[in-house]
Design a protein around this motif. Structure first.
Motif, mmCIF file in Angstrom:
data_model
loop_
_atom_site.group_PDB
_atom_site.id
_atom_site.type_symbol
_atom_site.label_atom_id
_atom_site.label_comp_id
_atom_site.label_asym_id
_atom_site.label_seq_id
_atom_site.Cartn_x
_atom_site.Cartn_y
_atom_site.Cartn_z
ATOM 1 N N ALA A 49 19.857 -15.118 -7.647
ATOM 2 C CA ALA A 49 20.291 -14.750 -9.003
ATOM 3 C C ALA A 49 19.914 -15.859 -9.958
ATOM 4 O O ALA A 49 20.080 -17.029 -9.668
ATOM 5 C CB ALA A 49 21.788 -14.522 -9.051
ATOM 6 N N PRO A 74 20.517 -10.143 -7.252
ATOM 7 C CA PRO A 74 21.849 -10.122 -6.653
ATOM 8 C C PRO A 74 22.544 -11.470 -6.851
ATOM 9 O O PRO A 74 21.894 -12.507 -6.892
ATOM 10 C CB PRO A 74 21.580 -9.870 -5.171
ATOM 11 N N ILE A 75 23.848 -11.440 -6.957
ATOM 12 C CA ILE A 75 24.614 -12.668 -7.173
ATOM 13 C C ILE A 75 25.182 -13.127 -5.833
ATOM 14 O O ILE A 75 26.001 -12.442 -5.229
ATOM 15 C CB ILE A 75 25.765 -12.438 -8.171
ATOM 16 N N VAL A 99 22.847 -6.440 -16.644
ATOM 17 C CA VAL A 99 22.984 -6.370 -15.186
ATOM 18 C C VAL A 99 22.083 -5.291 -14.574
ATOM 19 O O VAL A 99 22.375 -4.789 -13.494
ATOM 20 C CB VAL A 99 24.461 -6.164 -14.782
ATOM 21 N N LEU A 128 21.083 -5.612 -10.901
ATOM 22 C CA LEU A 128 22.103 -5.524 -9.844
ATOM 23 C C LEU A 128 22.090 -4.123 -9.257
ATOM 24 O O LEU A 128 22.893 -3.275 -9.619
ATOM 25 C CB LEU A 128 23.483 -5.875 -10.392
ATOM 26 N N PRO A 158 25.481 -3.349 -6.110
ATOM 27 C CA PRO A 158 26.655 -4.186 -6.350
ATOM 28 C C PRO A 158 27.668 -4.068 -5.224
ATOM 29 O O PRO A 158 27.755 -3.036 -4.562
ATOM 30 C CB PRO A 158 27.214 -3.642 -7.666
ATOM 31 N N ASP A 159 28.402 -5.163 -5.016
ATOM 32 C CA ASP A 159 29.434 -5.170 -3.986
ATOM 33 C C ASP A 159 30.644 -5.927 -4.515
ATOM 34 O O ASP A 159 30.695 -6.275 -5.704
ATOM 35 C CB ASP A 159 28.900 -5.786 -2.694
ATOM 36 N N THR A 199 29.820 -9.122 -6.262
ATOM 37 C CA THR A 199 29.307 -8.912 -7.616
ATOM 38 C C THR A 199 30.466 -8.735 -8.591
ATOM 39 O O THR A 199 30.485 -9.337 -9.668
ATOM 40 C CB THR A 199 28.410 -7.656 -7.660
ATOM 41 N N ASP A 220 24.636 -1.320 -16.969
ATOM 42 C CA ASP A 220 25.447 -1.280 -15.761
ATOM 43 C C ASP A 220 25.306 0.085 -15.102
ATOM 44 O O ASP A 220 25.303 1.105 -15.764
ATOM 45 C CB ASP A 220 26.910 -1.596 -16.067
ATOM 46 N N LEU A 234 28.277 0.298 -10.118
ATOM 47 C CA LEU A 234 28.994 -0.894 -10.575
ATOM 48 C C LEU A 234 30.230 -0.485 -11.374
ATOM 49 O O LEU A 234 31.311 -1.045 -11.200
ATOM 50 C CB LEU A 234 28.082 -1.787 -11.411
#
Length: 143
Positions: free
Chosen positions: A10, A30-31, A59, A62, A65-66, A69, A92, A96
């Motif tokens: 990220a 991804p974060i 975002v 992304l 997302p999980d 995130t 988004d 998300l």
């Protein structure tokens, strides 16, 4: 700020959009857990060095997302709130949005006005529960 500039998962770039009082933070991957403190530091620096009231997090990147995130975005929002500012999400995904709603953070991390992602579907229509019906039996003593 290593997480912002050197992370392979990220990174974030900031730029000033045409709207005054807003800065954009682009999250381009991804974060990872290790990226969170760097992203929060980046938001802190942006808010200390500028007059933005809103940090718009783009975002779009992304894609899966999980919970990590959601946690990272919540921490970004908390960092902004410490400065009396707010975070809004741009681009988004529906996935998300659903995760944020499940976590109870949909109001904390709203989408931008005019965001292509909006409420999906209609609220579920449920049958109202039946009321309690009481009957008086002539043989029942009053209590």
């Amino acid at each position: 700020m290593a997480a912002c500039e050197q992370s392979s998962t990220a990174s974030a770039n900031a730029r000033w959009p045409p709207m005054l009082g807003t800065t954009v933070l682009v999250i381009d991957g991804p974060i990872a857990r290790a990226d969170v403190s760097g992203l929060c530091e980046r938001v802190r620096v942006l808010l200390e060095g500028g007059d933005a009231d809103v940090v718009v997090c783009d975002v779009a990147a992304l894609v899966n997302p999980d919970a990590g995130t959601v946690d990272a975005l919540a921490r970004l929002a908390l960092t902004a709130r410490r400065f009396g500012r707010q975070v809004r999400l741009r681009h988004d995904s529906g996935e998300l949005r659903e995760l944020l709603a499940l976590a109870g953070l949909a109001d904390v991390l709203p989408g931008c006005a005019g965001s292509p992602v909006g409420p999906r579907g209609q609220p579920e229509q449920r049958e109202q529960p039946g009321g309690v019906e009481e009957r008086v039996e002539p043989d029942d003593p009053a209590g």
